[in-house]
Design a protein around this motif. Structure first.
Motif, PDB file in Angstrom:
ATOM      1  N   PRO A  10      46.212  16.217 -31.576  1.00 60.29           N
ATOM      2  CA  PRO A  10      45.386  15.008 -31.489  1.00 60.29           C
ATOM      3  C   PRO A  10      44.855  14.857 -30.060  1.00 60.29           C
ATOM      4  CG  PRO A  10      47.709  14.429 -31.422  1.00 60.29           C
ATOM      5  CD  PRO A  10      47.640  15.918 -31.656  1.00 60.29           C
ATOM      6  N   VAL A  11      43.584  14.581 -29.928  1.00 61.41           N
ATOM      7  CA  VAL A  11      43.013  14.464 -28.599  1.00 61.41           C
ATOM      8  C   VAL A  11      41.967  13.354 -28.605  1.00 61.41           C
ATOM      9  CG1 VAL A  11      41.264  16.230 -29.080  1.00 61.41           C
ATOM     10  CG2 VAL A  11      41.877  15.728 -26.721  1.00 61.41           C
ATOM     11  N   SER A  12      41.966  12.560 -27.556  1.00 60.75           N
ATOM     12  CA  SER A  12      40.974  11.494 -27.427  1.00 60.75           C
ATOM     13  C   SER A  12      40.649  11.316 -25.947  1.00 60.75           C
ATOM     14  CB  SER A  12      41.490  10.184 -28.026  1.00 60.75           C
ATOM     15  OG  SER A  12      42.630   9.731 -27.301  1.00 60.75           O
ATOM     16  N   ALA A  13      39.495  10.759 -25.680  1.00 57.69           N
ATOM     17  CA  ALA A  13      39.069  10.539 -24.297  1.00 57.69           C
ATOM     18  C   ALA A  13      38.072   9.390 -24.255  1.00 57.69           C
ATOM     19  CB  ALA A  13      38.454  11.808 -23.722  1.00 57.69           C
ATOM     20  N   LYS A  14      38.043   8.705 -23.121  1.00 63.11           N
ATOM     21  CA  LYS A  14      37.094   7.610 -22.907  1.00 63.11           C
ATOM     22  C   LYS A  14      36.177   7.988 -21.752  1.00 63.11           C
ATOM     23  CE  LYS A  14      38.511   3.335 -23.169  1.00 63.11           C
ATOM     24  NZ  LYS A  14      39.164   2.028 -22.819  1.00 63.11           N
ATOM     25  N   ILE A  15      34.877   7.921 -21.989  1.00 60.14           N
ATOM     26  CA  ILE A  15      33.900   8.282 -20.959  1.00 60.14           C
ATOM     27  C   ILE A  15      32.837   7.192 -20.829  1.00 60.14           C
ATOM     28  CG2 ILE A  15      34.179  10.768 -21.254  1.00 60.14           C
ATOM     29  CD1 ILE A  15      31.595  10.722 -22.961  1.00 60.14           C
ATOM     30  N   THR A  16      32.166   7.188 -19.697  1.00 60.70           N
ATOM     31  CA  THR A  16      31.010   6.323 -19.496  1.00 60.70           C
ATOM     32  C   THR A  16      29.765   7.190 -19.569  1.00 60.70           C
ATOM     33  OG1 THR A  16      32.287   4.833 -18.066  1.00 60.70           O
ATOM     34  CG2 THR A  16      29.882   4.710 -17.934  1.00 60.70           C
ATOM     35  N   PHE A  17      28.969   6.960 -20.609  1.00 63.00           N
ATOM     36  CA  PHE A  17      27.799   7.803 -20.898  1.00 63.00           C
ATOM     37  C   PHE A  17      26.551   6.937 -20.750  1.00 63.00           C
ATOM     38  CE2 PHE A  17      26.485  11.340 -24.150  1.00 63.00           C
ATOM     39  CZ  PHE A  17      25.585  11.834 -23.216  1.00 63.00           C
ATOM     40  N   VAL A  18      26.014   6.900 -19.540  1.00 61.21           N
ATOM     41  CA  VAL A  18      24.879   6.025 -19.240  1.00 61.21           C
ATOM     42  C   VAL A  18      23.559   6.664 -19.658  1.00 61.21           C
ATOM     43  CG1 VAL A  18      23.619   4.813 -17.428  1.00 61.21           C
ATOM     44  CG2 VAL A  18      26.122   4.948 -17.326  1.00 61.21           C
ATOM     45  N   SER A  19      23.335   7.879 -19.203  1.00 58.00           N
ATOM     46  CA  SER A  19      22.047   8.551 -19.444  1.00 58.00           C
ATOM     47  C   SER A  19      22.037   9.220 -20.809  1.00 58.00           C
ATOM     48  CB  SER A  19      21.787   9.580 -18.344  1.00 58.00           C
ATOM     49  OG  SER A  19      21.802   8.985 -17.076  1.00 58.00           O
ATOM     50  N   LYS A  20      21.877   8.412 -21.857  1.00 56.07           N
ATOM     51  CA  LYS A  20      21.904   8.939 -23.225  1.00 56.07           C
ATOM     52  C   LYS A  20      20.881   8.223 -24.084  1.00 56.07           C
ATOM     53  CE  LYS A  20      25.326   5.734 -25.171  1.00 56.07           C
ATOM     54  NZ  LYS A  20      25.214   4.744 -24.072  1.00 56.07           N
ATOM     55  N   LEU A  52      32.209   5.063 -24.237  1.00 53.83           N
ATOM     56  CA  LEU A  52      32.472   5.694 -25.533  1.00 53.83           C
ATOM     57  C   LEU A  52      33.897   6.221 -25.583  1.00 53.83           C
ATOM     58  CD1 LEU A  52      29.228   7.851 -25.991  1.00 53.83           C
ATOM     59  CD2 LEU A  52      29.589   5.465 -26.605  1.00 53.83           C
ATOM     60  N   THR A  53      34.565   5.996 -26.696  1.00 50.13           N
ATOM     61  CA  THR A  53      35.900   6.547 -26.922  1.00 50.13           C
ATOM     62  C   THR A  53      35.813   7.579 -28.037  1.00 50.13           C
ATOM     63  OG1 THR A  53      36.945   4.465 -26.246  1.00 50.13           O
ATOM     64  CG2 THR A  53      38.292   6.037 -27.469  1.00 50.13           C
ATOM     65  N   LEU A  54      36.128   8.825 -27.700  1.00 46.13           N
ATOM     66  CA  LEU A  54      36.045   9.931 -28.661  1.00 46.13           C
ATOM     67  C   LEU A  54      37.436  10.225 -29.215  1.00 46.13           C
ATOM     68  CD1 LEU A  54      33.636  10.264 -26.588  1.00 46.13           C
ATOM     69  CD2 LEU A  54      33.698  12.691 -27.134  1.00 46.13           C
ATOM     70  N   SER A  55      37.539  10.369 -30.524  1.00 45.28           N
ATOM     71  CA  SER A  55      38.818  10.695 -31.159  1.00 45.28           C
ATOM     72  C   SER A  55      38.708  12.016 -31.905  1.00 45.28           C
ATOM     73  CB  SER A  55      39.229   9.592 -32.141  1.00 45.28           C
ATOM     74  OG  SER A  55      39.424   8.373 -31.458  1.00 45.28           O
ATOM     75  N   ASP A  56      39.748  12.851 -31.743  1.00 45.14           N
ATOM     76  CA  ASP A  56      39.811  14.163 -32.415  1.00 45.14           C
ATOM     77  C   ASP A  56      38.501  14.918 -32.286  1.00 45.14           C
ATOM     78  OD1 ASP A  56      42.449  13.989 -33.253  1.00 45.14           O
ATOM     79  OD2 ASP A  56      41.921  12.871 -35.041  1.00 45.14           O
ATOM     80  N   TYR A  57      38.161  15.244 -31.048  1.00 42.40           N
ATOM     81  CA  TYR A  57      36.887  15.927 -30.797  1.00 42.40           C
ATOM     82  C   TYR A  57      37.127  17.394 -30.443  1.00 42.40           C
ATOM     83  CZ  TYR A  57      38.054  15.301 -25.834  1.00 42.40           C
ATOM     84  OH  TYR A  57      38.683  15.334 -24.609  1.00 42.40           O
TER      85      TYR A  57
END
Length: 433
Positions: free
Chosen positions: A70-80, A168-173
């Motif tokens: 299981p893997v998750s991460a939180k990123i700040t994705f401004v230029s999208k 954005l919070t990504l789960s199981d990526y």
């Protein structure tokens, strides 16, 4: 249900029937039974919706792997920018991500690279790979910001993406395309110039397995990827690799589903690695009796991977025959290295592999989708191959058969002819070990 008055709406009922067998989706009897019980539940008028799920061996393996990684991460994705809605895709974005944010996706809290490349067709190919060297040259050059326009970018597929403004919070990526770029960036993470670069990123959220597979294939078809490498992402291949991992003792082998994935693991003896190509050749020689094809027409053979009726990596196949053929390949290779078998017979190694089950078993080849029958067939042969003396006798008997067949093993044209296969099979007189 005693507290039904407190419900805002009727509950959802999810049912699961779990089997270690293989589900045949074309079996109308099974589908009719599933629909009958689903209708019975709906007729109770207790549930808002009813789901009837049949989980077979492949699906069970997939669910198990998710519990291990299981893997998750939180990123700040401004230029999208958000991409248009597509059926089967929950959310999708395209943009550029600064390395300071991208590193959160590929580096864990201990500074190690994350295991997020399992759905990539190849593992990291090394620093000396021409493409990877070129990426490093750009990072070290006078204008590293050019990276964002020179690089094809990263494709990430996640089970879910929760967004709150630009967070954005990504789960199981998984990174399905961009393994090489990600690893080069990781290798150069301490480079001061890397902090200023931006990485082109495409982010897709979907739980639809067919769409995930299509994304992986389409993003990797832009470069030279062989059919057998593209097959690496299939559930069958992943479960086969897990099957190999369960084998312990002297018969321990490592199934290299993705190219060079064991390169950095010093605990793995390289000779014990079975590549997809060698798995395909040894299995087809042993169970399809076509060593003439695998010797020179491998590309044609690889095109049949997973195709119904081709008898190669089919979804309902059991794993024991694949391990047996892989073990046979390894044992034969060991005998060549120890000079127990003359080196000139390397040219007909797959003809030797074809003969092994004939010599080591009195049983007929079983249907490859029956676990009980394949285990009964394969286990005694595996036991003999793990006995050094019996193993040696089996292969020396195979060498004797080929010698007595008078097949022209030094003739390149003969090696790729069906006639040689038939000639060698006709020379087999029922010898057993």
């Amino acid at each position: 249900m005693d507290n039904a008055s407190e419900f805002r709406e009727n509950p959802t009922c999810k049912t699961y029937y779990i089997t270690t067998g293989i589900r045949n989706k074309d079996d109308k009897n099974v589908e009719a039974v599933v629909e009958t019980y689903k209708k019975d539940l709906i007729s109770l008028n207790l549930f808002e919706t009813v789901e009837a799920n049949v989980v077979d061996a492949n699906e069970l393996g997939k669910l198990y792997r998710k519990t291990k990684n299981p893997v998750s991460a939180k990123i700040t994705f401004v230029s999208k920018v958000a991409l248009p809605e597509v059926e089967g895709i929950d959310e999708s974005f395209y943009g550029v991500l600064p390395f300071s944010e991208f590193r959160k996706l590929i580096i864990d809290e201990n500074g190690n690279i994350r295991s997020v490349f399992d759905d990539n067709v190849r593992d990291f190919q090394g620093k000396k790979n021409p493409v990877n060297s070129s990426i490093k040259e750009t990072l070290d050059g006078p204008n590293p910001s050019l990276f964002s326009v020179l690089n094809n970018g990263i494709t990430i597929v996640a089970d879910s993406v929760k967004s709150s403004a630009n967070t954005l919070t990504l789960s199981d990526y998984q990174i399905v395309n961009g393994c090489q770029t990600s690893n080069v960036l990781y290798e150069n993470r301490k480079n001061k110039q890397i902090q200023n670069i931006s990485i082109p990123v495409r982010l897709i959220a979907t739980r639809n397995e067919e769409i995930r597979a299509l994304i992986t294939v389409s993003t990797n078809n832009q470069t030279a990827i062989k059919k057998e490498q593209l097959s690496a992402m299939s559930d069958f291949q992943k479960n086969l690799q897990h099957y190999y991992a369960t084998i312990e003792g002297d018969g321990k082998l490592y199934y290299e589903r993705r190219a060079k994935e064991y390169n950095s693991d010093r605990k793995v003896v390289k000779r014990r690695i079975i590549t997809i190509a060698n798995q395909l050749k040894s299995f087809s020689s042993m169970f399809n009796k076509d060593p003439h094809q695998v010797t020179t027409y491998f590309g044609k053979l690889a095109k049949n991977i997973g195709e119904p009726g081709r008898n190669l990596f089919e979804p309902d196949h059991c794993f024991a025959p694949y391990y047996l053929s892989g073990l046979t390949y390894y044992r034969l290779d060991s005998l060549f290295n120890s000079s127990d078998i003359e080196k000139r017979f390397k040219k007909v190694r797959f003809y030797l592999i074809m003969l092994v089950p004939l010599i080591a078993s009195s049983e007929d080849l079983p249907p490859l989708n029956s676990r009980r029958k394949t285990d009964k067939y394969c286990d005694p042969i595996i036991k003999k191959l793990n006995d050094p003396e019996k193993c040696r006798k089996i292969f020396l008997t195979a060498v004797k058969i080929i010698s007595e067949s008078e097949a022209a093993i030094d003739d390149k044209q003969s090696l790729k002819s069906r006639a040689m296969t038939d000639q060698i099979l006709q020379a087999y007189k029922g010898e057993k070990v």
